[in-house]
Design a protein around this motif. Sequence first.
Motif, short mmCIF file in Angstrom:
data_model
loop_
_atom_site.label_atom_id
_atom_site.label_comp_id
_atom_site.label_asym_id
_atom_site.label_seq_id
_atom_site.Cartn_x
_atom_site.Cartn_y
_atom_site.Cartn_z
N GLN A 102 0.84 -1.20 0.00
CA GLN A 102 0.00 0.00 0.00
C GLN A 102 0.88 1.26 0.00
OE1 GLN A 102 -3.59 0.33 0.08
NE2 GLN A 102 -2.97 2.43 -0.37
N LEU A 103 1.95 1.23 0.79
CA LEU A 103 2.87 2.38 0.82
C LEU A 103 3.58 2.55 -0.51
CD1 LEU A 103 4.44 1.91 4.38
CD2 LEU A 103 2.63 3.50 3.72
N LEU A 104 3.98 1.44 -1.14
CA LEU A 104 4.62 1.53 -2.46
C LEU A 104 3.66 2.07 -3.50
CD1 LEU A 104 6.65 -1.82 -2.59
CD2 LEU A 104 7.59 0.48 -2.73
N THR A 105 2.43 1.58 -3.46
CA THR A 105 1.42 2.03 -4.43
C THR A 105 1.18 3.53 -4.28
OG1 THR A 105 0.36 -0.14 -4.42
CG2 THR A 105 -0.94 1.72 -5.22
N ASN A 106 1.03 3.99 -3.02
CA ASN A 106 0.83 5.42 -2.79
C ASN A 106 2.01 6.23 -3.31
OD1 ASN A 106 -1.56 4.83 -1.58
ND2 ASN A 106 -0.93 5.37 0.50
N ALA A 107 3.23 5.74 -3.04
CA ALA A 107 4.42 6.48 -3.47
C ALA A 107 4.45 6.63 -4.99
CB ALA A 107 5.67 5.77 -2.98
N ILE A 108 4.11 5.56 -5.71
CA ILE A 108 4.12 5.63 -7.18
C ILE A 108 2.96 6.49 -7.69
CG2 ILE A 108 3.84 4.23 -9.27
CD1 ILE A 108 5.35 1.99 -7.81
N ASN A 109 1.78 6.33 -7.07
CA ASN A 109 0.61 7.09 -7.53
C ASN A 109 0.79 8.59 -7.35
OD1 ASN A 109 -0.68 4.77 -8.30
ND2 ASN A 109 -1.94 4.61 -6.44
N TYR A 110 1.44 8.99 -6.23
CA TYR A 110 1.54 10.42 -5.93
C TYR A 110 2.89 11.01 -6.36
CZ TYR A 110 -2.75 9.89 -3.32
OH TYR A 110 -4.05 9.67 -2.97
N THR A 111 3.66 10.26 -7.13
CA THR A 111 4.91 10.79 -7.69
C THR A 111 4.69 11.06 -9.18
OG1 THR A 111 6.27 9.56 -6.12
CG2 THR A 111 7.35 10.31 -8.12
N PRO A 112 4.97 12.28 -9.62
CA PRO A 112 4.75 12.59 -11.04
C PRO A 112 5.71 11.83 -11.94
CG PRO A 112 5.88 14.39 -9.92
CD PRO A 112 5.46 13.43 -8.86
N GLU A 113 5.38 11.81 -13.24
CA GLU A 113 6.21 11.11 -14.21
C GLU A 113 7.65 11.64 -14.15
OE1 GLU A 113 4.81 10.74 -18.14
OE2 GLU A 113 2.84 9.96 -17.59
N GLY A 114 8.60 10.68 -14.27
CA GLY A 114 10.01 11.06 -14.22
C GLY A 114 10.57 11.22 -12.83
N GLY A 115 9.78 10.93 -11.81
CA GLY A 115 10.23 11.10 -10.43
C GLY A 115 11.02 9.89 -9.93
N LYS A 116 11.21 9.87 -8.61
CA LYS A 116 12.00 8.79 -8.00
C LYS A 116 11.26 8.23 -6.79
CE LYS A 116 16.49 10.88 -9.16
NZ LYS A 116 17.76 11.41 -8.60
N VAL A 117 11.39 6.92 -6.60
CA VAL A 117 10.92 6.24 -5.39
C VAL A 117 12.07 5.34 -4.92
CG1 VAL A 117 9.30 4.61 -4.39
CG2 VAL A 117 8.49 6.30 -6.04
N ASN A 118 12.61 5.67 -3.76
CA ASN A 118 13.74 4.91 -3.21
C ASN A 118 13.27 4.12 -2.00
OD1 ASN A 118 15.52 6.12 -5.07
ND2 ASN A 118 15.70 7.92 -3.76
N VAL A 119 13.58 2.84 -1.98
CA VAL A 119 13.19 1.96 -0.87
C VAL A 119 14.48 1.40 -0.25
CG1 VAL A 119 11.86 -0.06 -0.17
CG2 VAL A 119 11.09 1.35 -2.10
N ARG A 120 14.54 1.41 1.08
CA ARG A 120 15.69 0.80 1.75
C ARG A 120 15.22 0.12 3.04
NH1 ARG A 120 18.78 3.45 5.99
NH2 ARG A 120 17.72 5.31 6.75
N THR A 121 15.99 -0.85 3.47
CA THR A 121 15.74 -1.51 4.76
C THR A 121 16.94 -1.26 5.68
OG1 THR A 121 16.67 -3.58 3.93
CG2 THR A 121 14.28 -3.32 3.80
N TYR A 122 16.66 -1.19 6.97
CA TYR A 122 17.74 -1.01 7.94
C TYR A 122 17.24 -1.47 9.31
CZ TYR A 122 15.22 3.23 9.38
OH TYR A 122 14.26 4.12 9.83
N GLN A 123 18.16 -1.58 10.26
CA GLN A 123 17.83 -2.02 11.62
C GLN A 123 18.41 -1.05 12.63
OE1 GLN A 123 18.42 -6.17 12.36
NE2 GLN A 123 18.40 -5.98 14.58
N ALA A 124 17.59 -0.60 13.58
CA ALA A 124 18.04 0.33 14.63
C ALA A 124 17.09 0.22 15.81
CB ALA A 124 18.08 1.77 14.12
N ASN A 125 17.66 0.35 17.02
CA ASN A 125 16.85 0.34 18.26
C ASN A 125 15.94 -0.88 18.34
OD1 ASN A 125 17.96 2.84 19.02
ND2 ASN A 125 16.44 3.92 17.79
N LYS A 126 16.51 -2.06 17.98
CA LYS A 126 15.79 -3.34 18.07
C LYS A 126 14.57 -3.41 17.15
CE LYS A 126 17.19 -3.88 22.92
NZ LYS A 126 16.76 -4.10 24.30
N MET A 127 14.55 -2.56 16.10
CA MET A 127 13.45 -2.56 15.14
C MET A 127 14.02 -2.73 13.73
SD MET A 127 10.70 -2.06 17.02
CE MET A 127 9.36 -1.38 16.04
N VAL A 128 13.32 -3.51 12.91
CA VAL A 128 13.64 -3.65 11.49
C VAL A 128 12.69 -2.77 10.71
CG1 VAL A 128 13.73 -5.24 9.54
CG2 VAL A 128 14.53 -5.98 11.79
#
Length: 566
Positions: A458-484
């Motif tokens: 749902q978050l990915l869909t929103n990011a693509i839907n609300y980003t105009p043509e030619g834009g960017k969507v960057n996704v990353r994973t990380y771990q901090a404070n015992k949370m992924v």
Amino acid sequence: MALQSRLRFMFQLWNRLTEPFPQVQDADQRYLSHLLSGILLLLAFIIGTILPLRYITTRDAQTPVRLVSAGLGFIIVVGAYLLARRGRTQAAITIVIILATLLITLTAIILGPATGMRTLYYLTVIGIFAGLFLNFRTAIIIFVTHIAMLALLPIAAPSYSIIRITEGPLSFNLVLTVTVVVFAWYRVRLETQKNERLADSETRYRIVSELISDYAYSYTVDADGGLHEDWITGSFANVTGYTWEELDQYILFHPDYSEQAAEDVKRVLRGEAVTNEYLIITKDGHERWMRITRQPVWDIEKKRVVRFYAVAQDVTQHREVEAQKLNMAVQQGRMGVIGDFVQAVSHDFRTSLATIETNRYLIEKTFDSIEPPKTQTRLETIQQSVVHLTEQLENLHMLSALIAPKTETSIMNKLVNDLILGQVPAAQHKHIALTFTPELYLSPVMADIGEIQRAVNQLLTNAINYTPEGGKVNVRTYQANKMVSVEIRDSGIGIDDDDIDNIFDVFYRADPSRSLESGGVGLGLSMVKMIAEAHNGTVTVTSVPGQGSIFTFSLPAIPSESRSAS
């Protein structure tokens, strides 16, 4: 001001010269060492300066003997002084009493009755010294020994008259002995009463500690920060299963809280009162929550903490009750959401069913008379309503799953990678650069895989839907404070400040013109938040209108010890 400065300097110098050496740790021993060192230092000053000056100014044939005697006395007292500063007070007292007694007696014999008689009066100083630092019985023995020596002196030195000895030093020592004995007996009585009151006070304190807390304890603190167990109430063993001595072999605090406990002790040693809750592991392997309050005792003269007291209370049951209350509140909240959702979906179902029924009726009544294109349009309307109802049924399934998620060990990188592959066509259609940067070493999470994929998608869909043509969507994973965490950053239109605090609210719409009738219930970000909270996770957002948004979806990492146990 100059006089005050000099006096202050002299006082500081005296303290430095009488302060026990650092290896003397016990508080009572340090006090006795400090007192004895001060008295011996004063005696050394008198014997080493005042007496020699007196002998020199009244010079006679016996002056050399008297100077030698003063020198030997000075050496004896200085040696005892050094022992006292090292904490060896009993050795220092013994040396002074025995050697000084022998030195005074031998000096008197050498000098003879004319001068030596006055020397024998110095035995009273030794008697007073013994009365100050020795127990009552030992002091009496010293006094009796001195009187016996004086009585037998005429036998060892016939030049001494028993009558003059009796009238002079012996009678003086006897009177002084009675006086010191009376005062020593009174001092012993006062100390006994004081110790009894102190014992009663400590007993009352321990009883009160047992009644108001699960256990209490005390530590003394060395100058270098070292800790020494002072005392602990007996209920410690009842709560933890350990004896005080066994703590050297076992770790009381849970590994996740041992660093916090050590840091809190450091804060106490800096003079802070600290209260915190820790998870401990009892001897039988059970986990319990303890609220420990530590109170430091600050010594103004030493300018440091010399002791701290602590009271520990078992708050396990309280924590369990609070957890139950929280869980109940969460369940009530979920049920409330489900109730609102069912009400909204029921309305949507009725609308969709009415649309289907109306079109079915019109097709039935006018099938022969209407043109085929119009028939096709109505059939497509029926199909769209059926698809919409199917989507709403999926949402109902999602809400039922949130009540009791079926979790399993999951790898976040794999979940996100699969979702991004599914979003590539939509991103390419709008010429959006979709990138994924996974952290290589992530702890696994416990999750309902289907629901987590639904939320992140749902978050990915929103990011693509609300980003105009030619834009960017960057996704990353990380771990901090015992949370992924999964971070989704887009270069889209962003979110207005008036809306950003409410976008996760159930059924909230930034555009008030949208309604249930114009496009369904539209859970959207509310669904993402519900899925995150059902997994004890979070979802957050930061955004700048016109520049894009950053959504972060986080789940608790599985602790390493839990993974090894499983």
